[in-house]
Motif scaffolding. Structure first.
Motif, PDB file in Angstrom:
ATOM      1  N   ILE A   1       0.851  -1.193   0.000  1.00  0.00           N
ATOM      2  CA  ILE A   1       0.000   0.000   0.000  1.00  0.00           C
ATOM      3  C   ILE A   1       0.885   1.241   0.000  1.00  0.00           C
ATOM      4  CG2 ILE A   1      -1.639   1.332   1.387  1.00  0.00           C
ATOM      5  CD1 ILE A   1      -2.853  -1.287   2.283  1.00  0.00           C
ATOM      6  N   LYS A   2       0.650   2.142  -0.927  1.00  0.00           N
ATOM      7  CA  LYS A   2       1.464   3.354  -1.046  1.00  0.00           C
ATOM      8  C   LYS A   2       0.688   4.620  -0.713  1.00  0.00           C
ATOM      9  CE  LYS A   2       4.362   1.244  -4.625  1.00  0.00           C
ATOM     10  NZ  LYS A   2       3.684  -0.066  -4.605  1.00  0.00           N
ATOM     11  N   LYS A   3      -0.611   4.469  -0.458  1.00  0.00           N
ATOM     12  CA  LYS A   3      -1.436   5.628  -0.105  1.00  0.00           C
ATOM     13  C   LYS A   3      -2.540   5.173   0.841  1.00  0.00           C
ATOM     14  CE  LYS A   3      -4.554   5.160  -4.077  1.00  0.00           C
ATOM     15  NZ  LYS A   3      -5.160   5.847  -5.233  1.00  0.00           N
TER      16      LYS A   3
ATOM     17  N   GLY B   1     -17.440  -5.603  10.853  1.00  0.00           N
ATOM     18  CA  GLY B   1     -16.154  -5.481  11.528  1.00  0.00           C
ATOM     19  C   GLY B   1     -15.739  -4.034  11.631  1.00  0.00           C
ATOM     20  N   LEU B   2     -14.461  -3.758  11.381  1.00  0.00           N
ATOM     21  CA  LEU B   2     -13.945  -2.392  11.449  1.00  0.00           C
ATOM     22  C   LEU B   2     -13.491  -1.920  10.076  1.00  0.00           C
ATOM     23  CD1 LEU B   2     -11.647  -2.136  14.601  1.00  0.00           C
ATOM     24  CD2 LEU B   2     -13.956  -1.245  14.313  1.00  0.00           C
ATOM     25  N   ARG B   3     -13.899  -0.720   9.713  1.00  0.00           N
ATOM     26  CA  ARG B   3     -13.376  -0.066   8.522  1.00  0.00           C
ATOM     27  C   ARG B   3     -12.272   0.876   8.973  1.00  0.00           C
ATOM     28  NH1 ARG B   3     -13.842   4.622   5.477  1.00  0.00           N
ATOM     29  NH2 ARG B   3     -13.999   4.372   3.207  1.00  0.00           N
ATOM     30  N   VAL B   4     -11.090   0.719   8.393  1.00  0.00           N
ATOM     31  CA  VAL B   4      -9.923   1.509   8.787  1.00  0.00           C
ATOM     32  C   VAL B   4      -9.344   2.184   7.556  1.00  0.00           C
ATOM     33  CG1 VAL B   4      -7.655   1.464   9.891  1.00  0.00           C
ATOM     34  CG2 VAL B   4      -9.421  -0.150  10.622  1.00  0.00           C
ATOM     35  N   MET B   5      -9.176   3.494   7.628  1.00  0.00           N
ATOM     36  CA  MET B   5      -8.545   4.264   6.550  1.00  0.00           C
ATOM     37  C   MET B   5      -7.084   4.471   6.935  1.00  0.00           C
ATOM     38  SD  MET B   5      -8.880   5.798   3.617  1.00  0.00           S
ATOM     39  CE  MET B   5     -10.648   6.108   3.388  1.00  0.00           C
ATOM     40  N   THR B   6      -6.164   3.905   6.150  1.00  0.00           N
ATOM     41  CA  THR B   6      -4.765   3.973   6.555  1.00  0.00           C
ATOM     42  C   THR B   6      -3.829   3.675   5.396  1.00  0.00           C
ATOM     43  OG1 THR B   6      -3.166   3.154   8.195  1.00  0.00           O
ATOM     44  CG2 THR B   6      -4.638   1.539   7.203  1.00  0.00           C
ATOM     45  N   ASP B   7      -2.568   4.075   5.553  1.00  0.00           N
ATOM     46  CA  ASP B   7      -1.500   3.616   4.680  1.00  0.00           C
ATOM     47  C   ASP B   7      -0.451   2.851   5.486  1.00  0.00           C
ATOM     48  OD1 ASP B   7      -0.386   5.641   6.156  1.00  0.00           O
ATOM     49  OD2 ASP B   7       0.294   6.837   4.450  1.00  0.00           O
ATOM     50  N   ASP B   8      -0.775   2.561   6.745  1.00  0.00           N
ATOM     51  CA  ASP B   8       0.151   1.896   7.661  1.00  0.00           C
ATOM     52  C   ASP B   8      -0.284   0.451   7.884  1.00  0.00           C
ATOM     53  OD1 ASP B   8       1.880   1.091   9.628  1.00  0.00           O
ATOM     54  OD2 ASP B   8       1.497   2.777  10.984  1.00  0.00           O
ATOM     55  N   MET B   9       0.118  -0.429   6.979  1.00  0.00           N
ATOM     56  CA  MET B   9      -0.271  -1.833   7.089  1.00  0.00           C
ATOM     57  C   MET B   9       0.297  -2.484   8.337  1.00  0.00           C
ATOM     58  SD  MET B   9      -2.323  -3.232   4.823  1.00  0.00           S
ATOM     59  CE  MET B   9      -1.852  -4.936   4.517  1.00  0.00           C
ATOM     60  N   ALA B  10       1.493  -2.049   8.745  1.00  0.00           N
ATOM     61  CA  ALA B  10       2.118  -2.662   9.914  1.00  0.00           C
ATOM     62  C   ALA B  10       1.273  -2.447  11.167  1.00  0.00           C
ATOM     63  CB  ALA B  10       3.528  -2.105  10.114  1.00  0.00           C
ATOM     64  N   ALA B  11       0.730  -1.236  11.328  1.00  0.00           N
ATOM     65  CA  ALA B  11      -0.105  -0.950  12.496  1.00  0.00           C
ATOM     66  C   ALA B  11      -1.381  -1.773  12.469  1.00  0.00           C
ATOM     67  CB  ALA B  11      -0.441   0.543  12.551  1.00  0.00           C
ATOM     68  N   VAL B  12      -1.954  -1.939  11.272  1.00  0.00           N
ATOM     69  CA  VAL B  12      -3.205  -2.692  11.159  1.00  0.00           C
ATOM     70  C   VAL B  12      -2.966  -4.179  11.386  1.00  0.00           C
ATOM     71  CG1 VAL B  12      -5.067  -3.348   9.593  1.00  0.00           C
ATOM     72  CG2 VAL B  12      -4.269  -0.984   9.655  1.00  0.00           C
ATOM     73  N   THR B  13      -1.955  -4.733  10.751  1.00  0.00           N
ATOM     74  CA  THR B  13      -1.708  -6.165  10.890  1.00  0.00           C
ATOM     75  C   THR B  13      -1.151  -6.516  12.260  1.00  0.00           C
ATOM     76  OG1 THR B  13       0.469  -5.895   9.835  1.00  0.00           O
ATOM     77  CG2 THR B  13      -1.383  -6.521   8.421  1.00  0.00           C
ATOM     78  N   GLY B  14      -0.754  -5.495  13.026  1.00  0.00           N
ATOM     79  CA  GLY B  14      -0.368  -5.749  14.416  1.00  0.00           C
ATOM     80  C   GLY B  14      -1.558  -6.044  15.301  1.00  0.00           C
ATOM     81  N   CYS B  15      -2.755  -5.698  14.839  1.00  0.00           N
ATOM     82  CA  CYS B  15      -3.974  -6.015  15.577  1.00  0.00           C
ATOM     83  C   CYS B  15      -4.232  -7.510  15.447  1.00  0.00           C
ATOM     84  CB  CYS B  15      -5.151  -5.224  15.023  1.00  0.00           C
ATOM     85  SG  CYS B  15      -6.738  -5.661  15.769  1.00  0.00           S
ATOM     86  N   ARG B  16      -4.482  -8.171  16.551  1.00  0.00           N
ATOM     87  CA  ARG B  16      -4.604  -9.619  16.542  1.00  0.00           C
ATOM     88  C   ARG B  16      -6.057 -10.096  16.637  1.00  0.00           C
ATOM     89  NH1 ARG B  16       0.467 -11.338  17.125  1.00  0.00           N
ATOM     90  NH2 ARG B  16       0.002 -13.447  17.860  1.00  0.00           N
TER      91      ARG B  16
END
Length: 360
Positions: A8-10, A46-61
Protein backbone atom coordinates in the motif's frame (compact mmCIF):
# COMPACT_ATOMS: atom_id res chain seq x y z
CA UNK A 1 3.10 -18.77 -11.10
CA UNK A 2 2.81 -17.32 -7.64
CA UNK A 3 1.19 -14.05 -6.68
CA UNK A 4 2.67 -11.05 -4.92
CA UNK A 5 1.03 -8.27 -2.96
CA UNK A 6 2.49 -4.97 -4.18
CA UNK A 7 1.87 -3.17 -0.89
CA UNK A 8 0.00 0.00 0.00
CA UNK A 9 1.46 3.35 -1.05
CA UNK A 10 -1.44 5.63 -0.11
CA UNK A 11 -4.31 5.80 2.35
CA UNK A 12 -7.02 3.31 1.43
CA UNK A 13 -10.03 1.84 3.25
CA UNK A 14 -9.55 -1.64 4.72
CA UNK A 15 -12.06 -3.98 6.36
CA UNK A 16 -11.03 -6.01 9.39
CA UNK A 17 -13.68 -8.72 9.59
CA UNK A 18 -14.85 -9.87 13.02
CA UNK A 19 -18.07 -10.30 15.00
CA UNK A 20 -19.72 -6.92 15.52
CA UNK A 21 -19.61 -7.32 19.32
CA UNK A 22 -15.79 -7.55 19.26
CA UNK A 23 -15.22 -4.47 17.11
CA UNK A 24 -14.85 -1.98 19.97
CA UNK A 25 -12.03 -4.04 21.48
CA UNK A 26 -10.20 -4.13 18.15
CA UNK A 27 -10.72 -0.37 17.85
CA UNK A 28 -9.03 0.12 21.23
CA UNK A 29 -6.06 -1.95 20.10
CA UNK A 30 -5.73 0.08 16.89
CA UNK A 31 -5.88 3.37 18.81
CA UNK A 32 -2.97 2.19 20.97
CA UNK A 33 -1.11 1.28 17.75
CA UNK A 34 -1.38 4.88 16.57
CA UNK A 35 -4.38 4.77 14.21
CA UNK A 36 -6.41 7.97 14.60
CA UNK A 37 -9.93 7.65 15.98
CA UNK A 38 -11.42 9.41 12.96
CA UNK A 39 -9.90 6.71 10.72
CA UNK A 40 -11.71 3.87 12.51
CA UNK A 41 -15.38 3.09 12.01
CA UNK A 42 -17.44 0.19 13.31
CA UNK A 43 -19.52 -1.54 10.63
CA UNK A 44 -21.87 -4.54 10.80
CA UNK A 45 -19.04 -6.63 9.34
CA UNK A 46 -16.15 -5.48 11.53
CA UNK A 47 -13.95 -2.39 11.45
CA UNK A 48 -13.38 -0.07 8.52
CA UNK A 49 -9.92 1.51 8.79
CA UNK A 50 -8.54 4.26 6.55
CA UNK A 51 -4.76 3.97 6.55
CA UNK A 52 -1.50 3.62 4.68
CA UNK A 53 0.15 1.90 7.66
CA UNK A 54 -0.27 -1.83 7.09
CA UNK A 55 2.12 -2.66 9.91
CA UNK A 56 -0.10 -0.95 12.50
CA UNK A 57 -3.21 -2.69 11.16
CA UNK A 58 -1.71 -6.16 10.89
CA UNK A 59 -0.37 -5.75 14.42
CA UNK A 60 -3.97 -6.01 15.58
CA UNK A 61 -4.60 -9.62 16.54
CA UNK A 62 -8.40 -9.50 16.77
CA UNK A 63 -9.58 -9.69 13.16
CA UNK A 64 -10.42 -12.83 11.19
CA UNK A 65 -9.41 -11.51 7.76
CA UNK A 66 -8.09 -8.29 6.29
CA UNK A 67 -9.88 -7.09 3.16
CA UNK A 68 -9.30 -4.32 0.65
CA UNK A 69 -12.46 -2.29 0.11
CA UNK A 70 -13.74 -2.26 -3.48
CA UNK A 71 -15.28 1.19 -4.06
CA UNK A 72 -18.28 1.45 -6.35
CA UNK A 73 -19.35 4.39 -8.47
CA UNK A 74 -20.40 7.41 -6.41
CA UNK A 75 -24.14 7.53 -5.89
CA UNK A 76 -24.68 3.83 -6.66
CA UNK A 77 -25.51 0.97 -4.32
CA UNK A 78 -24.74 -2.67 -5.04
CA UNK A 79 -27.87 -4.88 -5.14
CA UNK A 80 -28.87 -8.13 -6.80
CA UNK A 81 -30.91 -6.14 -9.31
CA UNK A 82 -28.03 -3.96 -10.55
CA UNK A 83 -25.12 -6.36 -9.90
CA UNK A 84 -23.84 -6.48 -13.48
CA UNK A 85 -23.81 -2.73 -14.04
CA UNK A 86 -22.48 -1.79 -10.59
CA UNK A 87 -19.68 -4.35 -10.51
CA UNK A 88 -18.74 -3.42 -14.08
CA UNK A 89 -18.27 0.24 -13.13
CA UNK A 90 -16.66 -0.50 -9.75
CA UNK A 91 -12.93 -0.30 -8.99
CA UNK A 92 -12.53 -4.08 -8.75
CA UNK A 93 -10.26 -4.38 -11.79
CA UNK A 94 -8.24 -1.34 -10.77
CA UNK A 95 -7.71 -2.76 -7.27
CA UNK A 96 -6.58 -6.10 -8.71
CA UNK A 97 -4.13 -4.40 -11.08
CA UNK A 98 -2.83 -2.00 -8.41
CA UNK A 99 -2.17 -4.51 -5.66
CA UNK A 100 -1.90 -8.06 -7.03
CA UNK A 101 1.05 -9.06 -9.21
CA UNK A 102 0.75 -12.38 -11.06
CA UNK A 103 -0.79 -14.12 -14.02
CA UNK A 104 -4.43 -13.73 -14.96
CA UNK A 105 -7.07 -14.99 -14.48
CA UNK A 106 -6.73 -15.15 -10.69
CA UNK A 107 -8.49 -18.12 -9.01
CA UNK A 108 -11.13 -16.41 -6.88
CA UNK A 109 -13.86 -17.53 -4.50
CA UNK A 110 -17.14 -15.64 -4.10
CA UNK A 111 -18.45 -15.47 -0.53
CA UNK A 112 -21.82 -13.97 0.32
CA UNK A 113 -23.35 -13.32 3.73
CA UNK A 114 -26.97 -12.26 4.06
CA UNK A 115 -28.44 -10.80 7.26
CA UNK A 116 -30.05 -13.32 9.58
CA UNK A 117 -33.85 -13.12 9.59
CA UNK A 118 -34.55 -15.44 12.50
CA UNK A 119 -33.21 -18.24 14.65
CA UNK A 120 -33.56 -21.99 14.54
CA UNK A 121 -32.81 -24.63 11.95
CA UNK A 122 -35.37 -23.48 9.37
CA UNK A 123 -34.21 -19.86 9.52
CA UNK A 124 -30.61 -20.97 9.00
CA UNK A 125 -31.64 -23.13 6.03
CA UNK A 126 -33.49 -20.19 4.47
CA UNK A 127 -30.46 -17.97 4.98
CA UNK A 128 -28.13 -20.52 3.34
CA UNK A 129 -30.51 -20.89 0.38
CA UNK A 130 -30.62 -17.11 -0.04
CA UNK A 131 -26.82 -16.91 0.13
CA UNK A 132 -26.54 -19.51 -2.63
CA UNK A 133 -29.02 -17.60 -4.78
CA UNK A 134 -27.26 -14.27 -4.29
CA UNK A 135 -23.82 -15.83 -4.82
CA UNK A 136 -25.02 -17.11 -8.20
CA UNK A 137 -26.13 -13.63 -9.25
CA UNK A 138 -22.86 -12.00 -8.23
CA UNK A 139 -20.79 -14.80 -9.75
CA UNK A 140 -22.42 -14.24 -13.13
CA UNK A 141 -21.93 -10.48 -12.84
CA UNK A 142 -18.22 -10.79 -11.97
CA UNK A 143 -17.61 -13.29 -14.79
CA UNK A 144 -19.18 -10.86 -17.24
CA UNK A 145 -17.34 -7.81 -15.91
CA UNK A 146 -13.83 -9.31 -15.62
CA UNK A 147 -13.64 -12.45 -17.80
CA UNK A 148 -9.87 -12.10 -18.33
CA UNK A 149 -8.97 -11.23 -14.73
CA UNK A 150 -10.92 -13.63 -12.49
CA UNK A 151 -11.59 -17.35 -12.62
CA UNK A 152 -14.38 -18.34 -10.22
CA UNK A 153 -13.46 -21.41 -8.15
CA UNK A 154 -14.67 -22.98 -4.90
CA UNK A 155 -11.30 -24.31 -3.71
CA UNK A 156 -7.65 -23.62 -4.34
CA UNK A 157 -8.37 -19.91 -4.56
CA UNK A 158 -5.86 -17.06 -4.34
CA UNK A 159 -8.43 -14.32 -3.76
CA UNK A 160 -11.83 -14.03 -2.16
CA UNK A 161 -14.49 -11.47 -3.01
CA UNK A 162 -16.59 -10.97 0.10
CA UNK A 163 -20.09 -9.57 -0.37
CA UNK A 164 -21.81 -9.00 2.99
CA UNK A 165 -25.46 -7.99 2.87
CA UNK A 166 -27.17 -5.21 4.76
CA UNK A 167 -30.78 -5.18 6.01
CA UNK A 168 -31.76 -2.72 3.24
CA UNK A 169 -30.82 -5.22 0.53
CA UNK A 170 -27.54 -3.59 -0.49
CA UNK A 171 -24.13 -5.25 -0.36
CA UNK A 172 -20.58 -4.27 0.40
CA UNK A 173 -17.71 -5.58 -1.73
CA UNK A 174 -14.27 -6.48 -0.40
CA UNK A 175 -11.18 -8.34 -1.65
CA UNK A 176 -8.90 -10.68 0.29
CA UNK A 177 -5.73 -12.11 -1.23
CA UNK A 178 -3.62 -14.92 0.17
CA UNK A 179 -0.46 -13.15 -0.99
CA UNK A 180 -1.19 -10.33 1.50
CA UNK A 181 0.11 -12.78 4.11
CA UNK A 182 -0.86 -13.21 7.75
CA UNK A 183 1.87 -14.38 10.08
CA UNK A 184 0.23 -13.22 13.31
CA UNK A 185 -0.26 -16.73 14.65
CA UNK A 186 2.41 -18.69 12.79
CA UNK A 187 3.54 -20.18 16.10
CA UNK A 188 0.42 -22.36 16.29
CA UNK A 189 1.74 -25.68 15.02
CA UNK A 190 0.36 -27.92 17.76
CA UNK A 191 -3.43 -27.86 17.77
CA UNK A 192 -6.18 -29.97 19.28
CA UNK A 193 -9.91 -30.03 18.43
CA UNK A 194 -10.64 -28.33 21.75
CA UNK A 195 -8.02 -25.58 21.29
CA UNK A 196 -9.28 -22.01 21.51
CA UNK A 197 -8.69 -20.16 18.25
CA UNK A 198 -5.84 -17.67 18.33
CA UNK A 199 -8.11 -14.76 17.35
CA UNK A 200 -10.54 -15.56 20.16
CA UNK A 201 -7.66 -15.89 22.63
CA UNK A 202 -6.30 -12.50 21.57
CA UNK A 203 -9.81 -11.03 21.82
CA UNK A 204 -10.24 -12.33 25.35
CA UNK A 205 -6.92 -10.80 26.39
CA UNK A 206 -7.94 -7.47 24.83
CA UNK A 207 -11.19 -7.60 26.82
CA UNK A 208 -9.07 -7.88 29.97
CA UNK A 209 -6.77 -4.99 28.97
CA UNK A 210 -8.26 -2.41 31.40
CA UNK A 211 -7.67 -4.76 34.32
CA UNK A 212 -4.21 -6.24 33.73
CA UNK A 213 -0.90 -4.71 34.68
CA UNK A 214 2.58 -5.10 33.23
CA UNK A 215 4.89 -7.43 35.14
CA UNK A 216 1.96 -9.40 36.60
CA UNK A 217 2.63 -13.08 37.26
CA UNK A 218 0.09 -15.12 35.30
CA UNK A 219 -1.38 -18.61 35.41
CA UNK A 220 -3.67 -20.50 33.03
CA UNK A 221 -4.85 -23.56 35.01
CA UNK A 222 -6.29 -25.36 31.95
CA UNK A 223 -3.86 -24.16 29.32
CA UNK A 224 -4.30 -26.77 26.59
CA UNK A 225 -1.79 -25.99 23.83
CA UNK A 226 -0.97 -22.63 25.40
CA UNK A 227 -2.60 -20.10 23.08
CA UNK A 228 -4.17 -17.94 25.78
CA UNK A 229 -0.99 -17.42 27.80
CA UNK A 230 1.09 -16.92 24.66
CA UNK A 231 -1.32 -14.18 23.61
CA UNK A 232 -1.11 -12.72 27.12
CA UNK A 233 2.68 -12.53 26.79
CA UNK A 234 2.39 -10.87 23.40
CA UNK A 235 -0.09 -8.34 24.73
CA UNK A 236 2.39 -6.80 27.15
CA UNK A 237 5.25 -7.46 29.53
CA UNK A 238 4.59 -9.94 32.31
CA UNK A 239 6.34 -11.51 35.23
CA UNK A 240 6.47 -15.30 35.43
CA UNK A 241 3.87 -17.04 33.29
CA UNK A 242 2.70 -20.58 33.96
CA UNK A 243 0.31 -22.98 32.28
CA UNK A 244 -0.89 -26.26 33.73
CA UNK A 245 -2.78 -29.09 32.09
CA UNK A 246 -3.39 -32.69 33.05
CA UNK A 247 -2.73 -33.89 29.48
CA UNK A 248 0.84 -34.80 28.50
CA UNK A 249 -0.02 -34.22 24.82
CA UNK A 250 -1.43 -30.75 25.52
CA UNK A 251 1.65 -29.69 27.48
CA UNK A 252 3.98 -31.01 24.77
CA UNK A 253 2.01 -28.97 22.22
CA UNK A 254 2.07 -25.87 24.43
CA UNK A 255 5.84 -26.10 24.80
CA UNK A 256 6.24 -26.45 21.02
CA UNK A 257 4.02 -23.43 20.35
CA UNK A 258 5.76 -21.31 22.98
CA UNK A 259 9.17 -22.15 21.51
CA UNK A 260 8.00 -21.13 18.04
CA UNK A 261 6.60 -17.89 19.45
CA UNK A 262 9.89 -17.16 21.29
CA UNK A 263 7.89 -16.59 24.49
CA UNK A 264 9.25 -17.93 27.77
CA UNK A 265 6.44 -19.72 29.60
CA UNK A 266 6.54 -22.50 32.19
CA UNK A 267 4.24 -25.34 31.14
CA UNK A 268 3.67 -28.06 33.71
CA UNK A 269 1.80 -31.33 33.29
CA UNK A 270 -0.28 -31.46 36.44
CA UNK A 271 -3.85 -31.42 37.64
CA UNK A 272 -4.49 -27.81 38.64
CA UNK A 273 -5.95 -28.92 41.96
CA UNK A 274 -2.60 -30.55 42.82
CA UNK A 275 -0.49 -27.63 41.57
CA UNK A 276 1.67 -25.76 44.08
CA UNK A 277 3.58 -22.52 43.64
CA UNK A 278 6.13 -20.82 45.85
CA UNK A 279 4.50 -17.41 45.68
CA UNK A 280 1.26 -15.79 44.57
CA UNK A 281 -0.14 -15.03 41.13
CA UNK A 282 -1.49 -11.64 40.08
CA UNK A 283 -3.64 -13.01 37.26
CA UNK A 284 -5.61 -16.16 36.58
CA UNK A 285 -6.77 -16.38 32.96
CA UNK A 286 -8.42 -19.48 31.57
CA UNK A 287 -11.20 -21.15 29.63
CA UNK A 288 -12.90 -23.56 31.99
CA UNK A 289 -13.40 -27.15 30.81
CA UNK A 290 -16.67 -28.07 29.11
CA UNK A 291 -18.93 -29.63 31.74
CA UNK A 292 -21.98 -30.33 29.56
CA UNK A 293 -22.06 -34.01 30.65
CA UNK A 294 -22.10 -33.13 34.37
CA UNK A 295 -25.11 -32.55 36.62
CA UNK A 296 -25.75 -29.08 38.04
CA UNK A 297 -24.56 -30.28 41.44
CA UNK A 298 -21.32 -31.58 39.94
CA UNK A 299 -20.78 -28.34 38.06
CA UNK A 300 -21.23 -26.24 41.19
CA UNK A 301 -18.86 -28.53 43.06
CA UNK A 302 -16.22 -28.12 40.34
CA UNK A 303 -16.61 -24.33 40.20
CA UNK A 304 -16.40 -24.11 43.98
CA UNK A 305 -13.22 -26.19 44.12
CA UNK A 306 -11.74 -24.11 41.28
CA UNK A 307 -12.43 -20.77 42.99
CA UNK A 308 -11.14 -22.03 46.33
CA UNK A 309 -7.91 -23.21 44.71
CA UNK A 310 -7.50 -19.89 42.88
CA UNK A 311 -7.86 -17.99 46.14
CA UNK A 312 -5.14 -20.11 47.73
CA UNK A 313 -2.51 -19.14 45.14
CA UNK A 314 -3.32 -15.50 44.30
CA UNK A 315 -2.32 -12.21 45.86
CA UNK A 316 -4.71 -9.56 47.16
CA UNK A 317 -5.89 -7.46 44.25
CA UNK A 318 -5.39 -10.31 41.78
CA UNK A 319 -7.50 -10.30 38.61
CA UNK A 320 -9.28 -13.36 37.25
CA UNK A 321 -10.41 -13.63 33.62
CA UNK A 322 -12.61 -16.73 33.44
CA UNK A 323 -14.37 -17.93 30.27
CA UNK A 324 -17.22 -20.39 30.73
CA UNK A 325 -20.24 -21.67 28.91
CA UNK A 326 -22.03 -22.25 32.22
CA UNK A 327 -22.45 -18.62 33.24
CA UNK A 328 -25.63 -19.05 35.29
CA UNK A 329 -24.29 -21.90 37.42
CA UNK A 330 -20.88 -20.25 37.76
CA UNK A 331 -22.59 -17.05 38.96
CA UNK A 332 -24.53 -18.96 41.61
CA UNK A 333 -21.37 -20.56 42.97
CA UNK A 334 -19.44 -17.28 42.77
CA UNK A 335 -21.84 -15.63 45.24
CA UNK A 336 -20.44 -17.85 47.99
CA UNK A 337 -17.02 -16.17 47.79
CA UNK A 338 -17.03 -12.72 49.38
CA UNK A 339 -13.32 -12.37 48.65
CA UNK A 340 -14.17 -12.02 44.95
CA UNK A 341 -15.80 -9.01 43.33
CA UNK A 342 -17.26 -9.16 39.83
CA UNK A 343 -15.82 -6.21 37.89
CA UNK A 344 -17.52 -7.08 34.61
CA UNK A 345 -19.12 -9.90 32.64
CA UNK A 346 -18.56 -9.86 28.87
CA UNK A 347 -20.46 -11.85 26.26
CA UNK A 348 -18.21 -14.11 24.22
CA UNK A 349 -20.66 -15.59 21.74
CA UNK A 350 -23.59 -17.90 22.35
CA UNK A 351 -23.98 -18.71 26.02
CA UNK A 352 -20.30 -18.14 26.78
CA UNK A 353 -19.22 -15.28 29.01
CA UNK A 354 -15.96 -13.90 30.36
CA UNK A 355 -16.11 -13.15 34.08
CA UNK A 356 -13.65 -10.47 35.17
CA UNK A 357 -13.13 -10.85 38.91
CA UNK A 358 -11.01 -9.01 41.45
CA UNK A 359 -9.72 -10.53 44.62
CA UNK A 360 -10.43 -8.15 47.50
Amino acid sequence: MGYEFKGIKKRIPLLLSMPHSYARYAASALLRAGIAAEDIRVTPFGLRVMTDDMAAVTGCRLYERLYLTIPIKRGEKLTCENAGQTIGTSMLKRILDSYIKGERPIPTRIRVEVPATGTGKRAIERMRDEESRVAGIFTDAIKEALPQDIEIVTSGYECEIFLPGRPDGTYGMYLWCACMGDGRFSYRRALEPTSMSAVRAATMIEMLHPYIIEEDSVLDPFCGTGTLVIERRRHGRTGNVFGTDISERMIAGARENAALSSEHIHFIQRDFFDFTYDGFFDEIITELPDLYHRSEREKRSFFGAFLKKCLSITAEGAVFGILTGEADIFSMELKRYRELETAETIGFGGKREVFVLRRL
